[in-house]
Design an enzyme around this catalytic site. Structure first.
Site, PDB file in Angstrom:
ATOM      1  N   GLY A 244       0.832  -1.196   0.000  1.00  0.00           N
ATOM      2  CA  GLY A 244       0.000   0.000   0.000  1.00  0.00           C
ATOM      3  C   GLY A 244       0.862   1.239   0.000  1.00  0.00           C
ATOM      4  O   GLY A 244       2.043   1.193   0.379  1.00  0.00           O
TER       5      GLY A 244
ATOM      6  N   GLN B 173       3.078  10.142   1.065  1.00  0.00           N
ATOM      7  CA  GLN B 173       4.408   9.516   1.025  1.00  0.00           C
ATOM      8  C   GLN B 173       5.205   9.960  -0.194  1.00  0.00           C
ATOM      9  O   GLN B 173       6.424   9.858  -0.215  1.00  0.00           O
ATOM     10  CB  GLN B 173       4.286   7.980   1.056  1.00  0.00           C
ATOM     11  CG  GLN B 173       3.702   7.470   2.370  1.00  0.00           C
ATOM     12  CD  GLN B 173       3.618   5.962   2.382  1.00  0.00           C
ATOM     13  OE1 GLN B 173       2.646   5.387   1.899  1.00  0.00           O
ATOM     14  NE2 GLN B 173       4.638   5.299   2.910  1.00  0.00           N
TER      15      GLN B 173
ATOM     16  N   CYS C 133       6.687   0.180   7.129  1.00  0.00           N
ATOM     17  CA  CYS C 133       6.235   1.290   6.296  1.00  0.00           C
ATOM     18  C   CYS C 133       7.397   1.775   5.433  1.00  0.00           C
ATOM     19  O   CYS C 133       8.518   1.881   5.929  1.00  0.00           O
ATOM     20  CB  CYS C 133       5.737   2.422   7.195  1.00  0.00           C
ATOM     21  SG  CYS C 133       5.197   3.882   6.297  1.00  0.00           S
ATOM     22  N   LEU C 134       7.120   2.043   4.165  1.00  0.00           N
ATOM     23  CA  LEU C 134       8.177   2.513   3.269  1.00  0.00           C
ATOM     24  C   LEU C 134       8.744   3.855   3.735  1.00  0.00           C
ATOM     25  O   LEU C 134       9.867   4.205   3.384  1.00  0.00           O
ATOM     26  CB  LEU C 134       7.652   2.642   1.836  1.00  0.00           C
ATOM     27  CG  LEU C 134       7.142   1.343   1.194  1.00  0.00           C
ATOM     28  CD1 LEU C 134       6.587   1.620  -0.192  1.00  0.00           C
ATOM     29  CD2 LEU C 134       8.246   0.298   1.130  1.00  0.00           C
TER      30      LEU C 134
ATOM     31  N   HIS D 224      -3.770   1.618   8.021  1.00  0.00           N
ATOM     32  CA  HIS D 224      -2.416   2.177   7.962  1.00  0.00           C
ATOM     33  C   HIS D 224      -2.338   3.299   6.918  1.00  0.00           C
ATOM     34  O   HIS D 224      -1.801   4.372   7.183  1.00  0.00           O
ATOM     35  CB  HIS D 224      -1.440   1.036   7.631  1.00  0.00           C
ATOM     36  CG  HIS D 224      -0.013   1.440   7.471  1.00  0.00           C
ATOM     37  ND1 HIS D 224       0.994   0.991   8.289  1.00  0.00           N
ATOM     38  CD2 HIS D 224       0.588   2.260   6.571  1.00  0.00           C
ATOM     39  CE1 HIS D 224       2.148   1.520   7.902  1.00  0.00           C
ATOM     40  NE2 HIS D 224       1.930   2.291   6.853  1.00  0.00           N
ATOM     41  N   GLU D 225      -2.917   3.050   5.725  1.00  0.00           N
ATOM     42  CA  GLU D 225      -2.820   4.044   4.648  1.00  0.00           C
ATOM     43  C   GLU D 225      -3.654   5.278   4.955  1.00  0.00           C
ATOM     44  O   GLU D 225      -3.243   6.406   4.675  1.00  0.00           O
ATOM     45  CB  GLU D 225      -3.244   3.437   3.298  1.00  0.00           C
ATOM     46  CG  GLU D 225      -2.416   2.235   2.840  1.00  0.00           C
ATOM     47  CD  GLU D 225      -0.906   2.450   2.898  1.00  0.00           C
ATOM     48  OE1 GLU D 225      -0.443   3.598   2.793  1.00  0.00           O
ATOM     49  OE2 GLU D 225      -0.179   1.456   3.086  1.00  0.00           O
TER      50      GLU D 225
ATOM     51  N   HIS E  18      -1.959   7.707   7.140  1.00  0.00           N
ATOM     52  CA  HIS E  18      -1.037   8.601   6.434  1.00  0.00           C
ATOM     53  C   HIS E  18      -1.750   9.884   5.996  1.00  0.00           C
ATOM     54  O   HIS E  18      -1.157  10.962   6.003  1.00  0.00           O
ATOM     55  CB  HIS E  18      -0.472   7.916   5.182  1.00  0.00           C
ATOM     56  CG  HIS E  18       0.723   7.041   5.443  1.00  0.00           C
ATOM     57  ND1 HIS E  18       1.889   7.517   5.997  1.00  0.00           N
ATOM     58  CD2 HIS E  18       0.935   5.724   5.196  1.00  0.00           C
ATOM     59  CE1 HIS E  18       2.766   6.514   6.077  1.00  0.00           C
ATOM     60  NE2 HIS E  18       2.214   5.417   5.609  1.00  0.00           N
TER      61      HIS E  18
END
Ligand SMILES: [Zn+2]
Length: 183
Positions: free
Chosen positions: A46, A51, A95-96, A137-138, A141
């Site tokens: 995701g 991000q 997480c990226l 999670h997304e 963000h």
């Protein structure tokens, strides 16, 4: 094709609250493409627009795909919102935007997601387990929240210290390889 870089903690742009998308423009469509390219390249399951430095409410998710097998089945969600949640589940998240770290996070086990697609059609999806975790999670963000905000203060401060040290080391390496240094 150059991939757009993923912002990394502690970049302040990850902390902004993203704006709702009033209408899907060519810019939004091309950002969605960029996000999918980055997600599949990393690979991740995701990615949220902030991000890539864009403070708008857009996420992409693919919890089915794996590098070994399976066709990509991307979900692109405009203005995603969780309208119902139920149960509790603990998942080890990464997480990226939070390099070199994973931690257990407690979230709702089942959620109902509402969003519109790139053609403006409304959708509702019930999800559980990994997919439900990923949606939460997304969407975090989009509200400037990272998964490290949902772990204990002690674990978070250990990570923050480790990350600061790593960044300092990167800076020192950069200095050493500054133009002319190795001539
Ligand atoms: Zn993330």
């Amino acid at each position: 094709m150059a991939l757009r870089p993923v912002l990394q903690f502690p970049d302040k742009r990850l902390r902004r609250t993203s704006e709702p998308i009033a209408g899907v423009t060519d810019e939004v469509r091309s950002l969605a493409e960029d996000m999918l390219d980055v997600m599949y390249d990393e690979p991740g399951i995701g990615l949220a627009a902030p991000q890539l430095g864009e403070a708008i409410r857009l996420i992409v998710v693919d919890t089915e795909w794996s590098e070994e097998d399976g066709e990509p089945s991307p979900l692109v969600a405009v203005n995603p919102e969780i309208v119902a949640r139920d149960g509790k589940i603990t998942w080890t998240e990464g997480c990226l935007s939070v390099p070199d770290f994973t931690a257990d996070v407690e979230r709702a086990e089942r959620v109902t997601l509402q969003y519109t697609d790139l053609e403006g059609r409304p959708h509702t999806e019930d999800a559980e387990g990994l997919r439900a975790v990923c949606f939460q999670h997304e969407i975090d963000h989009l509200d400037g929240v990272l998964f490290i905000d949902r772990i204990s203060r002690l674990k978070r401060s250990l990570y923050v210290q480790k990350r600061k040290k790593a960044l300092r080391r990167e800076e020192e390496d950069d200095d050493a390889s500054a133009p002319g240094a190795g001539l």
